[in-house]
Write a protein that holds these residues in place. Structure first.
Motif, mmCIF file in Angstrom:
data_model
loop_
_atom_site.group_PDB
_atom_site.id
_atom_site.type_symbol
_atom_site.label_atom_id
_atom_site.label_comp_id
_atom_site.label_asym_id
_atom_site.label_seq_id
_atom_site.Cartn_x
_atom_site.Cartn_y
_atom_site.Cartn_z
ATOM 1 N N ILE A 201 0.807 -1.228 0.000
ATOM 2 C CA ILE A 201 0.000 0.000 0.000
ATOM 3 C C ILE A 201 0.839 1.277 0.000
ATOM 4 C CG2 ILE A 201 -1.536 1.366 1.501
ATOM 5 C CD1 ILE A 201 -3.134 -1.196 1.979
ATOM 6 N N ARG A 209 -4.196 5.613 -6.177
ATOM 7 C CA ARG A 209 -4.479 5.685 -4.743
ATOM 8 C C ARG A 209 -5.961 5.963 -4.468
ATOM 9 N NH1 ARG A 209 -1.422 5.157 -0.517
ATOM 10 N NH2 ARG A 209 0.404 4.999 -1.866
ATOM 11 N N GLU A 213 -8.245 3.732 -1.992
ATOM 12 C CA GLU A 213 -8.983 4.272 -0.858
ATOM 13 C C GLU A 213 -10.482 4.071 -1.013
ATOM 14 O OE1 GLU A 213 -7.659 8.273 -0.430
ATOM 15 O OE2 GLU A 213 -5.705 7.713 0.394
ATOM 16 N N GLY A 216 -10.985 0.617 0.162
ATOM 17 C CA GLY A 216 -10.922 0.586 1.618
ATOM 18 C C GLY A 216 -12.183 1.144 2.256
ATOM 19 N N SER A 266 -7.164 -1.424 10.176
ATOM 20 C CA SER A 266 -6.934 0.025 10.176
ATOM 21 C C SER A 266 -5.462 0.381 10.395
ATOM 22 C CB SER A 266 -7.831 0.692 11.223
ATOM 23 O OG SER A 266 -7.690 2.087 11.182
ATOM 24 N N PHE A 269 -3.268 -1.421 7.281
ATOM 25 C CA PHE A 269 -3.351 -0.855 5.932
ATOM 26 C C PHE A 269 -3.115 0.652 5.907
ATOM 27 C CE2 PHE A 269 -6.426 -4.319 4.171
ATOM 28 C CZ PHE A 269 -5.433 -5.267 4.368
ATOM 29 N N PHE A 270 -3.639 1.343 6.922
ATOM 30 C CA PHE A 270 -3.612 2.810 6.898
ATOM 31 C C PHE A 270 -2.967 3.388 8.150
ATOM 32 C CE2 PHE A 270 -7.482 1.482 4.492
ATOM 33 C CZ PHE A 270 -7.003 1.802 3.228
ATOM 34 N N ALA A 274 1.764 3.991 6.036
ATOM 35 C CA ALA A 274 0.971 3.812 4.809
ATOM 36 C C ALA A 274 1.179 4.919 3.793
ATOM 37 C CB ALA A 274 -0.509 3.705 5.155
ATOM 38 N N SER A 277 -1.713 7.486 2.372
ATOM 39 C CA SER A 277 -3.002 7.011 2.893
ATOM 40 C C SER A 277 -2.998 6.851 4.409
ATOM 41 C CB SER A 277 -3.369 5.669 2.247
ATOM 42 O OG SER A 277 -3.548 5.805 0.860
ATOM 43 N N SER A 278 -1.943 7.321 5.046
ATOM 44 C CA SER A 278 -1.854 7.195 6.499
ATOM 45 C C SER A 278 -3.028 7.903 7.180
ATOM 46 C CB SER A 278 -0.534 7.790 6.995
ATOM 47 O OG SER A 278 -0.451 7.681 8.397
ATOM 48 N N PHE A 280 -6.156 7.158 6.836
ATOM 49 C CA PHE A 280 -7.376 7.193 6.011
ATOM 50 C C PHE A 280 -8.542 6.539 6.762
ATOM 51 C CE2 PHE A 280 -10.183 4.971 2.998
ATOM 52 C CZ PHE A 280 -10.672 6.065 2.300
ATOM 53 N N ASP A 282 -9.859 7.304 9.588
ATOM 54 C CA ASP A 282 -9.875 7.401 11.048
ATOM 55 C C ASP A 282 -10.897 8.413 11.545
ATOM 56 O OD1 ASP A 282 -7.983 5.467 11.268
ATOM 57 O OD2 ASP A 282 -6.322 6.789 11.809
#
Length: 553
Positions: A201, A209, A213, A216, A266, A269-270, A274, A277-278, A280, A282
C-alpha cells in the motif's frame, strides 16, 4: 521438522466443522445425543482457545503462521495466531459455551438443526479471527452469516421472522459491499494477503491511490454495518431483541467481529507507514463512533422493554470501541480491548437474564406499568396493612444478577466495567499518538468523547434503575418465573468471569496493552507472515518461503 502443537492453530476451524457434519447424521428426535456432542465439542473448543491464548502470549510480539498446503505467503492461504486473534477466540468460546448450556434447558427444541447451525457459527467466527487474507475473511464471514440467518429465525414467531428477514437483507448488502471493496483493492495491489498488502500500500502510485482508498472505504462500510455504527445500525436493536435468548447472547460477539476487523486492518493498511493514505478513514470512524454512543444512550433511556435496552447497550459498546479505533491513540486501545471483553460478557449475560425475568410477566401488564408510571394511579389504597415485600428465592437470585449487570453496564466500582471506563478515560487524557495537534493540548472532540462516555453510564443508571424497580420491586403481577438451575449457571458464570477480570485487572491489562502495542506497530505481524518458512520433509534441504527465495535470487 514442525512441532505437533503447531497444528493446534487450525483446530478451532476443523473441530466445529467436523462436529457440525457429525450432528447432521442424527435425527432431530435424538436431541439429548446431539446436545451432548455439541457440549463436548464446545468445551473442547474453549480449552483449545485457552491453550492458544497462552501460546500467543509466549510468542508475542511475533505471531505464529500456519501455511495451508505448505504454500508460503502471499500466494498461499495462511492462518495467523497472535494475541488479538487468541483473545477473540477465547471470548467467542466462552459466550458459545454459556449460550449452549442455557439453550440445552429448552431453547434447542424450538426449531430444527440448532446444534449444527451453532457449530457452523463458531467455525465462521474462529475462521474470521484466524485468517490472514481478505478472501478467506469473506469466506468465513459468509459461513458465520449463513449460520446466523438460521439461528436468528430459530423458534419462529411473527416478530422474529420479520426482524430476521430484515437482518438477512441488510447483511446480504454488506456481503456485496465486502466483495466490491476486496475487488477494488485487488485491482490496485494484486494481492489479498493482509501482511503483503501492508507492504504494498505505501508504494501504490498516486494515480491508483483514489481507487485503493475507495476500495478501503467500501470494505469499511461493510464492517461498520456489522459493528453497528450509526446510521447503519437501524437493524440491530430489533433483531437482537427478537432473537431467542441464547441466540442473542452468542450474537453479542458478532458485532465485535466487525470491531476486530477494523482493529486489525486500520493500523495495518492505513497506519503511520501507509504513506499518503496514512490515517485514512480514522476521522469517519472516530466521529461515527461518538454519534453511535449518542444514539445508543438515547435509545437506552427511551427503552421500556429490557430486550431493547440490551440492544441499545450493544450500540453504546460498539460506539465506544469505534471511537477508540478512530482516535489512533495507542493508550486507548488497551483499555478498549478490556472494555470490549467486559461489555460483551455483560451484555450476553443480560440477554440470558431477560428471558428468565420476562418468563413470569405479561406483556399487557408491562404496558399498564408504563402507563401508571407516566400518568399515575388514581385508585390508591387508603390503608396498607403490609409493610415491606417478601422476595421469593428465585426473584432474589435474578434480582442479584440484574444488580451486578446494572453495575457493570453503568461502570460503577468495583467491577470490571468501572476499570474499563477508567482506563479508557485515562487514555483519552494521556494520549499516545503521532497527531501533532494533540501535543498542543487536549482537543475539543476528546472532551466530547469523555462527556459521552460519562453520559452513557448515566443513561444506563437511569434505565436500569427504572427497569429494576418496575420488575423486582413494584411488579403488578407478583408471579415468580419457573427457572431451572442450568439456566442460571451460565449467567452466573459470565458474571464471575467479569469478577475475575476485576481481581486480575493488572495481568489482564498487561495482556491488553501488549496486544495494543502489536496492533499499532504491525511490523512483527508482517514479518512473521511473510517470512514464515515452508515445512521441509525429513532428509530434504531447507525450504524457504517464496519471499525469502525472491531475496536469495
Amino acid at each position: 521438522m514442525m512441532d505437533w502443537s503447531h497444528h493446534l492453530i487450525i483446530l478451532p476451524i476443523l473441530l466445529p466443522l467436523t462436529t457440525a457434519a457429525v450432528l447432521l447424521m442424527f435425527d432431530e428426535r435424538r436431541r439429548k445425543l446431539k446436545s451432548g456432542i455439541n457440549l463436548v465439542a464446545t468445551v473442547t473448543l474453549l480449552a483449545l482457545a485457552l491453550s492458544l491464548l497462552l501460546k500467543a502470549e509466549k510468542l508475542a510480539p511475533a505471531a505464529e503462521v500456519y501455511l495451508l498446503g505448505n504454500w508460503a505467503a502471499p500466494f498461499g492461504i495462511v492462518l495467523v495466531l497472535d494475541q488479538l486473534a487468541a483473545l477473540m477466540m477465547v471470548l467467542g468460546s466462552v459466550l458459545g459455551l454459556a449460550a449452549l448450556i442455557y439453550a440445552v434447558a429448552r431453547w434447542h427444541k424450538a426449531g430444527p438443526h440448532f446444534h449444527t447451525l451453532f457449530q457452523l457459527l463458531l467455525m465462521g467466527i474462529n475462521g474470521a479471527f484466524l485468517t490472514g487474507d481478505l478472501f478467506n475473511l469473506f469466506v468465513f464471514f459468509e459461513v458465520m452469516l449463513a449460520a446466523s440467518y438460521g439461528l436468528v429465525l430459530h423458534g419462529s414467531g411473527v416478530m422474529r421472522v420479520k426482524a430476521g428477514l430484515h437482518y438477512i437483507a441488510v447483511n446480504l448488502v454488506a456481503s456485496s459491499l465486502f466483495l466490491i471493496g476486496v475487488s477494488l483493492i485487488y485491482s490496485v495491489t494484486g494481492s489479498l494477503n493482509m501482511a503483503d498488502l501492508a507492504v504494498l500500500i505505501p508504494d501504490v502510485p498516486a494515480e491508483d491511490r483514489m481507487l485503493l482508498e475507495a476500495g478501503g472505504a467500501v470494505l469499511g462500510i461493510a464492517f461498520l454495518i456489522k459493528a453497528g455504527m450509526w446510521p447503519l445500525n437501524f437493524w440491530l436493536p430489533a433483531t437482537y431483541t427478537a432473537a431467542a435468548a441464547p441466540v442473542g447472547a452468542i450474537f453479542a460477539i458478532l458485532s465485535k467481529v466487525g470491531i476486530y476487523v477494523l482493529l486489525r486492518l486500520s493500523p495495518l493498511f492505513f497506519g503511520v507507514s501507509a504513506g499518503m493514505s496514512s490515517g485514512f478513514g480514522d476521522d469517519g470512524i472516530y466521529y461515527g463512533g461518538m454519534l453511535t454512543i449518542a444514539f445508543g444512550l438515547i435509545g437506552v433511556v427511551a427503552s421500556q422493554a429490557l430486550g431493547r435496552l440490551a440492544g441499545y447497550s450493544i450500540l453504546v459498546s460498539s460506539g465506544t470501541l469505534l471511537a477508540a479505533i478512530g482516535s489512533g491513540n495507542a493508550a486507548m486501545t488497551g483499555g478498549a480491548l478490556f472494555y470490549m471483553v467486559s461489555s460483551t460478557l455483560t451484555i450476553a449475560a443480560f440477554f440470558l437474564l431477560i428471558e428468565l425475568i420476562e418468563r413470569g410477566q405479561d406483556a399487557a401488564a408491562n404496558v399498564l406499568a408504563v402507563t401508571i408510571e407516566a400518568y399515575g394511579d388514581e385508585e390508591e389504597e387508603e390503608e396498607e396493612d403490609e409493610v415491606g415485600i417478601v422476595l421469593p428465592g428465585t426473584l432474589a437470585i435474578l434480582g442479584g444478577c440484574f444488580a451486578v449487570i446494572a453495575i457493570l453496564l453503568i461502570g460503577l466500582p468495583p467491577f470490571s466495567g468501572f476499570i474499563a471506563k477508567f482506563v479508557l478515560l485515562t487514555g483519552i487524557l494521556n494520549p499516545e499518538t503521532s497527531n501533532p495537534a494533540v501535543s498542543d493540548g487536549l482537543p475539543w472532540h476528546s472532551w466530547l468523547l469523555i462527556a459521552l462516555i460519562v453520559l452513557s453510564g448515566l443513561s444506563a443508571l437511569i434505565a436500569m434503575t427504572r427497569s429494576g424497580i418496575r420488575t423486582f420491586w413494584a411488579s403488578m403481577e407478583g408471579r415468580v418465573p419457573r427457572v431451572l438451575v442450568i439456566e442460571v449457571v451460565p449467567i452466573a458464570g459470565l458474571l464471575l468471569i467479569c469478577l475475575a477480570l476485576t481481581i486480575q485487572a493488572g495481568p489482564a491489562m498487561n495482556y491488553m496493552n501488549k496486544t495494543a502495542a502489536g496492533l499499532h506497530d504491525p511490523s512483527q505481524y508482517i514479518n512473521s507472515v511473510l517470512q514464515a518458512p515452508r515445512v521441509a520433509k525429513e532428509g530434504d534441504k531447507p525450504v524457504l518461503s517464496l519471499k525469502q527465495e525472491g531475496r536469495a535470487q
